[in-house]
Scaffold this motif. Structure first.
Motif, PDB file in Angstrom:
ATOM      1  N   ARG A 158       0.295  -1.247  -0.105  1.00  6.88           N
ATOM      2  CA  ARG A 158       0.046   0.030  -0.002  1.00  6.88           C
ATOM      3  C   ARG A 158       0.912   1.394   0.103  1.00  6.88           C
ATOM      4  O   ARG A 158       1.628   1.320   0.438  1.00  6.88           O
ATOM      5  CB  ARG A 158      -0.772   0.540   1.210  1.00  6.88           C
ATOM      6  CG  ARG A 158      -2.238  -1.345   1.160  1.00  6.88           C
ATOM      7  CD  ARG A 158      -2.499  -1.433   2.530  1.00  6.88           C
ATOM      8  NE  ARG A 158      -3.819  -2.047   2.186  1.00  6.88           N
ATOM      9  CZ  ARG A 158      -3.619  -3.644   2.304  1.00  6.88           C
ATOM     10  NH1 ARG A 158      -2.584  -3.876   2.524  1.00  6.88           N
ATOM     11  NH2 ARG A 158      -4.970  -4.273   2.513  1.00  6.88           N
ATOM     12  N   VAL A 159       0.687   1.969  -1.223  1.00  3.67           N
ATOM     13  CA  VAL A 159       1.231   3.382  -1.091  1.00  3.67           C
ATOM     14  C   VAL A 159      -0.141   4.757  -0.419  1.00  3.67           C
ATOM     15  O   VAL A 159      -0.672   4.948  -1.284  1.00  3.67           O
ATOM     16  CB  VAL A 159       1.947   3.880  -2.404  1.00  3.67           C
ATOM     17  CG1 VAL A 159       2.212   5.411  -2.087  1.00  3.67           C
ATOM     18  CG2 VAL A 159       2.979   2.689  -2.208  1.00  3.67           C
ATOM     19  N   ASP A 160      -0.541   4.908  -0.134  1.00  3.28           N
ATOM     20  CA  ASP A 160      -1.002   6.830   0.500  1.00  3.28           C
ATOM     21  C   ASP A 160      -2.234   5.652   0.179  1.00  3.28           C
ATOM     22  O   ASP A 160      -3.703   5.939  -0.874  1.00  3.28           O
ATOM     23  CB  ASP A 160      -0.966   8.169  -0.151  1.00  3.28           C
ATOM     24  CG  ASP A 160       0.441   8.295  -0.149  1.00  3.28           C
ATOM     25  OD1 ASP A 160       0.647   8.566   0.878  1.00  3.28           O
ATOM     26  OD2 ASP A 160       0.958   8.623  -1.326  1.00  3.28           O
ATOM     27  N   GLY A 161      -2.716   4.275   0.488  1.00  2.00           N
ATOM     28  CA  GLY A 161      -4.062   3.813   0.826  1.00  2.00           C
ATOM     29  C   GLY A 161      -4.276   2.958  -0.484  1.00  2.00           C
ATOM     30  O   GLY A 161      -4.997   2.217  -1.025  1.00  2.00           O
ATOM     31  N   THR A 162      -3.083   2.959  -1.287  1.00  3.72           N
ATOM     32  CA  THR A 162      -3.438   2.615  -3.232  1.00  3.72           C
ATOM     33  C   THR A 162      -3.062   1.200  -3.034  1.00  3.72           C
ATOM     34  O   THR A 162      -1.950   1.512  -2.532  1.00  3.72           O
ATOM     35  CB  THR A 162      -3.329   3.911  -3.913  1.00  3.72           C
ATOM     36  OG1 THR A 162      -4.195   4.790  -3.801  1.00  3.72           O
ATOM     37  CG2 THR A 162      -3.652   2.530  -5.384  1.00  3.72           C
ATOM     38  N   ILE A 163      -3.131  -0.358  -3.011  1.00  5.09           N
ATOM     39  CA  ILE A 163      -3.017  -1.240  -3.701  1.00  5.09           C
ATOM     40  C   ILE A 163      -1.749  -1.205  -4.771  1.00  5.09           C
ATOM     41  O   ILE A 163      -2.792  -0.895  -5.710  1.00  5.09           O
ATOM     42  CB  ILE A 163      -3.971  -2.654  -3.138  1.00  5.09           C
ATOM     43  CG1 ILE A 163      -4.671  -2.304  -1.346  1.00  5.09           C
ATOM     44  CG2 ILE A 163      -3.411  -3.468  -3.143  1.00  5.09           C
ATOM     45  CD1 ILE A 163      -5.125  -3.136  -1.372  1.00  5.09           C
ATOM     46  N   TYR A 164      -0.644  -1.689  -5.193  1.00  4.80           N
ATOM     47  CA  TYR A 164       0.323  -2.060  -5.441  1.00  4.80           C
ATOM     48  C   TYR A 164       0.378  -3.261  -6.068  1.00  4.80           C
ATOM     49  O   TYR A 164       0.591  -3.891  -4.310  1.00  4.80           O
ATOM     50  CB  TYR A 164       0.976  -0.744  -6.010  1.00  4.80           C
ATOM     51  CG  TYR A 164       0.143   0.462  -5.918  1.00  4.80           C
ATOM     52  CD1 TYR A 164       0.756   0.856  -7.451  1.00  4.80           C
ATOM     53  CD2 TYR A 164       0.961   0.825  -5.221  1.00  4.80           C
ATOM     54  CE1 TYR A 164      -0.061   2.415  -7.478  1.00  4.80           C
ATOM     55  CE2 TYR A 164       0.219   2.358  -5.012  1.00  4.80           C
ATOM     56  CZ  TYR A 164       0.291   3.308  -6.717  1.00  4.80           C
ATOM     57  OH  TYR A 164      -0.245   4.404  -7.309  1.00  4.80           O
ATOM     58  N   LYS A 165       0.788  -3.800  -7.120  1.00  6.39           N
ATOM     59  CA  LYS A 165       1.582  -5.210  -7.038  1.00  6.39           C
ATOM     60  C   LYS A 165       2.991  -5.388  -7.051  1.00  6.39           C
ATOM     61  O   LYS A 165       3.212  -4.779  -8.306  1.00  6.39           O
ATOM     62  CB  LYS A 165       0.284  -6.392  -8.064  1.00  6.39           C
ATOM     63  CG  LYS A 165      -0.851  -6.672  -7.264  1.00  6.39           C
ATOM     64  CD  LYS A 165      -2.016  -7.064  -8.650  1.00  6.39           C
ATOM     65  CE  LYS A 165      -1.132  -9.112  -7.876  1.00  6.39           C
ATOM     66  NZ  LYS A 165      -1.693  -9.238  -7.005  1.00  6.39           N
ATOM     67  N   LEU A 166       3.581  -6.115  -6.279  1.00  8.98           N
ATOM     68  CA  LEU A 166       5.409  -6.369  -7.082  1.00  8.98           C
ATOM     69  C   LEU A 166       5.093  -8.410  -6.672  1.00  8.98           C
ATOM     70  O   LEU A 166       5.157  -8.477  -5.325  1.00  8.98           O
ATOM     71  CB  LEU A 166       5.864  -5.581  -6.125  1.00  8.98           C
ATOM     72  CG  LEU A 166       6.415  -3.652  -6.750  1.00  8.98           C
ATOM     73  CD1 LEU A 166       7.150  -3.397  -5.541  1.00  8.98           C
ATOM     74  CD2 LEU A 166       7.210  -4.419  -8.425  1.00  8.98           C
ATOM     75  N   PRO A 167       6.468  -9.001  -7.477  1.00  5.52           N
ATOM     76  CA  PRO A 167       6.386 -10.268  -7.992  1.00  5.52           C
ATOM     77  C   PRO A 167       7.746  -9.943  -6.566  1.00  5.52           C
ATOM     78  O   PRO A 167       8.135  -8.813  -5.907  1.00  5.52           O
ATOM     79  CB  PRO A 167       7.533 -10.849  -8.056  1.00  5.52           C
ATOM     80  CG  PRO A 167       7.386  -9.281  -9.622  1.00  5.52           C
ATOM     81  CD  PRO A 167       6.683  -8.327  -8.555  1.00  5.52           C
ATOM     82  N   ARG A 168       8.127 -11.228  -5.674  1.00  3.92           N
ATOM     83  CA  ARG A 168       8.852 -11.319  -4.770  1.00  3.92           C
ATOM     84  C   ARG A 168      10.667 -10.705  -5.088  1.00  3.92           C
ATOM     85  O   ARG A 168      10.992 -10.904  -6.745  1.00  3.92           O
ATOM     86  CB  ARG A 168       9.523 -12.876  -4.340  1.00  3.92           C
ATOM     87  CG  ARG A 168      10.391 -13.196  -3.765  1.00  3.92           C
ATOM     88  CD  ARG A 168      10.782 -14.456  -3.136  1.00  3.92           C
ATOM     89  NE  ARG A 168      11.400 -14.739  -1.822  1.00  3.92           N
ATOM     90  CZ  ARG A 168      11.035 -16.375  -0.954  1.00  3.92           C
ATOM     91  NH1 ARG A 168      10.751 -16.728  -1.399  1.00  3.92           N
ATOM     92  NH2 ARG A 168      11.781 -16.264  -0.267  1.00  3.92           N
ATOM     93  N   HIS A 169      11.589  -9.900  -4.391  1.00  9.20           N
ATOM     94  CA  HIS A 169      11.978  -8.952  -4.064  1.00  9.20           C
ATOM     95  C   HIS A 169      12.041  -7.948  -5.302  1.00  9.20           C
ATOM     96  O   HIS A 169      13.018  -7.047  -6.025  1.00  9.20           O
ATOM     97  CB  HIS A 169      13.386  -9.918  -5.251  1.00  9.20           C
ATOM     98  CG  HIS A 169      14.042 -11.338  -4.129  1.00  9.20           C
ATOM     99  ND1 HIS A 169      14.444 -10.365  -2.716  1.00  9.20           N
ATOM    100  CD2 HIS A 169      14.654 -12.545  -4.284  1.00  9.20           C
ATOM    101  CE1 HIS A 169      14.358 -11.519  -2.375  1.00  9.20           C
ATOM    102  NE2 HIS A 169      14.389 -12.929  -2.744  1.00  9.20           N
TER     103      HIS A 169
END
Length: 301
Positions: free
Chosen positions: A66-77
């Motif tokens: 979460r950044v400023d309440g917005t959800i983002y997706k990132l894979p491992r590393h």
């Protein structure tokens, strides 16, 4: 991995290396006689060699943060290991690679950044410095890590079972354990060090990496008594992962700024333990050095 003709070589009389623009990843590290010190990336065990971990180290919950309440997706590393870096400087003994924010990174990581990875060989020492710069007018939050895999055993005749990692200082605190999803369990794990020494054995890694947080040490020595050793310095990196797959002929010594999410963490990315925040215009340097040298009596005392 990039084709061999795309690799960037750097060398001194005592040490040589090649780096791929894909991920700015070290592909080989050899001594003066051409003996390999770095893992070769055999996918039978693990297809990487020394990936750069950015903008996260380890895993976030369900690959979401979460950044400023917005959800983002990132894979491992994170994504840096899968991106092609620009070669911005190249000499016989050094090279610099650059990755900058773009439409692809903004979709998964809402920050402007410039990441330069500088490699330089002097004598029997390889220095790697990652310079993360915030070029924007808003704060930049990130973690960063190194993930080099060294031969286990090293190519100097000592048996695999004789190899150990010796810490600069005693590190008596309990360590952390990763679960099957790559998050850090709340309950600590017993510390396997004996004094300052981690005697390497496959059973240590049956559950995954050993995670040391908030180290006093900023240097470890890896090798076996009576044979050449690798000294790994990480002057500004407070955490360390040590990992292999049981039975694999490598061991990863991973200096980190940050680590995987704790199992119950649901907060903002900037508030996560180990994440650093750069103010506009700031540059933060994450550096390691790998030195090949003769063993000294104190290394395994």
């Amino acid at each position: 991995m990039a084709a061999d003709h795309d690799l960037v070589p750097i060398a001194s009389p005592e040490l040589s290396a090649t780096i791929s623009p894909l991920g700015a990843e070290l592909q080989s590290l050899k001594d003066a006689e051409g003996r390999d010190l770095l893992w070769n990336g055999d996918p039978t065990f693990w297809g990487s060699r020394a990936p750069i971990l950015f903008p996260i180290v380890g895993s976030v919950q369900s690959d979401e943060y979460r950044v400023d309440g917005t959800i983002y997706k990132l894979p491992r590393h994170g994504f840096a290991r899968r991106r092609t870096f620009e070669i911005v400087a190249r000499e016989a003994h050094s090279a610099t690679f650059r990755l900058e924010s773009d439409d692809e990174t903004w979709a998964v990581y809402p920050f402007d950044f410039r990441l330069d990875i500088e490699f330089a060989i002097t004598g029997a020492r390889l220095d790697i410095a990652a310079r993360l710069t915030n070029p924007s007018e808003r704060p930049l939050s990130a973690s960063f890590g190194y993930h080099p895999a060294f031969r286990w055993p090293l190519p100097y005749g000592a048996p695999r079972a004789a190899h150990a990692i010796r810490f600069e200082h005693e590190e008596p605190e309990p360590i952390r354990q990763l679960n099957a999803a790559g998050q850090i369990e709340a309950a600590p794990r017993d510390n396997p060090l004996e004094g300052r020494t981690l005697a390497l054995r496959d059973s240590l890694f049956e559950a995954d990496a050993l995670v040391f947080e908030g180290l006093k040490s900023r240097r470890v020595v890896y090798g076996a008594p009576g044979a050449p050793v690798l000294e790994v310095d990480f002057p500004r990196m407070p955490d360390l992962g040590i990992w292999t797959k049981p039975g694999a002929p490598f061991v990863c010594i991973e200096p980190w700024q940050g680590h995987s999410d704790l199992v119950d963490y649901r907060g903002e990315f900037r508030d996560k333990p180990g994440v650093v925040t750069l103010v506009p215009g700031e540059t933060r340097v994450f550096a390691i050095a790998v030195t090949l040298r003769a063993a000294e009596p104190a290394d395994f005392a």
